[in-house]
Design an enzyme around this catalytic site. Structure first.
Site, mmCIF file in Angstrom:
data_model
loop_
_atom_site.group_PDB
_atom_site.id
_atom_site.type_symbol
_atom_site.label_atom_id
_atom_site.label_comp_id
_atom_site.label_asym_id
_atom_site.label_seq_id
_atom_site.Cartn_x
_atom_site.Cartn_y
_atom_site.Cartn_z
ATOM 1 N N CYS A 140 0.828 -1.211 0.000
ATOM 2 C CA CYS A 140 0.000 0.000 0.000
ATOM 3 C C CYS A 140 0.860 1.257 0.000
ATOM 4 C CB CYS A 140 -0.966 0.019 1.177
ATOM 5 S SG CYS A 140 -2.206 1.332 1.029
ATOM 6 N N CYS A 146 -6.014 2.115 -5.275
ATOM 7 C CA CYS A 146 -5.581 2.876 -4.100
ATOM 8 C C CYS A 146 -6.585 3.983 -3.838
ATOM 9 C CB CYS A 146 -4.193 3.476 -4.331
ATOM 10 S SG CYS A 146 -3.632 4.542 -2.966
#
Length: 437
Positions: free
Chosen positions: A198, A377
């Site tokens: 991430c 994202c």
């Protein structure tokens, strides 16, 4: 029809019903086999793949090896920082709630791989043989590579890192609120060198803490600096440009090609190495650290590891996710040596590819299913707003939903609702083996 929070949630429920309706069809098309399939790693990828393999194979012996007795919903860490989730229990659940009874769970740790002999070595059980191996062991958080940092300090004295644990996520929220009420100070945020899970999370953390400070008043008394080892904020140029503009408006200063190497928690300084080899010492009153990350030691020291481009990660074809040298080995998720894709959304799109390719091999066919690098994202901007960023190997913006529903370059309440309320149900479907979207 206008897109509302209610319609989004109803759509999520419809996905669940559609998945359930497809079970009967899967049962009829199962391939009978006695293959032994070993999956190393019981996170999102390992559990999701094990369950999906059961929808395709009848009689296979599927074993998942992982010492952790609970499941950690890691995408929820930024929601803990935001305060949208408020307790560890919001991101932690029992493995049993996801595991099919036909899956053999081995609560152990793999310490060595012997792909020439088709077995792995564990700390307790010793050798476990396989016909197919899938490595989904995730990443190792390398806080040890930051000199002077004691992880026991994270969550106090304005030292934060949402990556460390569920407890650190809760503590980071409290630390951020305390800093916002402190009357002023320097806030420092870091992004490490190399691949990381991430990669948007350090920027989300920056946005959220700045939002808390701004909401508390006296924003001019605070300074915000973001230090990244990269020469950009985000690898997709359009997203990078958009975030730079937002940060200019919010007085968040990016500093490029700065790698955190040490921290002095008493003097409250951080040491960075710059691209030209010089060093910079930066004072801070609040710091959020994204640690360096590597493949776990048993992988990076094994015959499976890539020793060239993606050093230490499992050496796979980036499309089929199959090992380049061992034909019966695949890698899934963070541990795979691919250019991008260390997100739960990437795992969700890799699972059906690996499932299809293992089935193809069992049917004496070449694996042709390909992963296109899909990554998502949701860039959180504050509590209530986000931008839904999706892309693939092209590093160009793509969307699963029409642009008129969610424009990835527009600040959106809907994108926040999706991050907070819809992604988790879809994630849970994935863990149960269903990846319809």
């Amino acid at each position: 029809m206008a897109v509302t929070r209610r319609s989004v949630l109803k759509a999520g429920a419809a996905v669940g019903l559609a998945s359930a309706a497809g079970i009967a069809g899967w049962e009829l098309s199962k391939l009978k086999t006695t293959a032994k399939i070993v999956i190393v790693g019981g996170g999102a990828g390992g559990i999701g793949l094990a369950n999906q393999l059961l929808t395709q194979l009848s009689g296979a012996e599927i074993t998942v090896i992982d010492p952790r007795g609970y499941h950690w919903y890691q995408p929820g860490q930024t929601l803990l920082l935001a305060g949208a989730y408020q307790a560890e229990s919001d991101v932690v659940s029992a493995n049993e709630s996801y595991l099919d009874s036909k899956i053999n769970w081995v609560a152990d740790e793999v310490v060595a791989y012997e792909p020439d002999n088709n077995h792995v070595v564990t700390a307790k059980v010793e050798k476990i043989n396989y016909d197919f191996l899938v490595v989904a062991s995730g990443l190792e958080l390398r806080y040890d590579m930051i000199e002077g940092l004691d992880v026991a300090q994270i969550g106090q004295d304005y030292i934060t890192s949402i990556y460390l644990s569920p407890e650190a996520g809760v503590a980071s929220h409290q630390q951020a609120l305390g800093f916002a009420r402190s009357g002023g100070g320097d806030a420092v945020f870091t992004r490490p060198q190399g691949a990381m899970k991430c990669a948007g999370a350090p920027m989300k953390a920056t946005n959220l803490v700045e939002f808390f400070v701004r909401s508390a008043g006296q924003r001019d008394a605070f300074r915000f600096d973001y230090f990244t080892s990269e020469h950009f904020l985000f690898s997709v140029k359009e997203f990078d440009k958009r975030l730079r503009g937002i940060w200019q408006e919010r007085a968040i200063a990016p500093h490029y090609q700065h790698t955190l190497t040490a921290i002095d928690t008493e003097a409250k300084t951080a040491q960075f190495q710059k691209a030209d080899g010089t060093r910079a010492s930066v004072p801070w009153d609040f710091i959020h650290i994204a640690p360096p990350m590597t493949a776990v030691a048993s992988v990076r020291n094994s015959a499976l590891a890539d020793q060239t481009k993606y050093h230490g990660y499992v050496e796979v074809d980036q499309f089929t996710m199959r090992h380049k040298r061992f034909d019966n080995v695949f890698a899934l998720g963070d541990t795979a040596g691919t250019p991008i894709g260390k997100t739960a959304a990437s795992v969700k799109s890799q699972i059906p590819v690996i499932t299809a390719n293992i089935r193809a091999l069992l049917e004496q066919q070449e694996p042709v299913a390909k992963w296109d690098g899909y990554t998502s994202c949701p860039m959180i901007l504050d509590v209530g707003h986000a931008m839904l960023w999706e892309f693939d190997y092209s590093l160009e913006p793509i969307t699963a939903l029409p642009f008129e529903v969610v424009d990835p370059l527009e600040v959106s309440e809907l994108a926040w609702v999706m991050e907070k309320s819809l992604i988790k149900p879809v994630y849970d479907l994935m863990l149960h083996g269903y990846t319809p979207i």
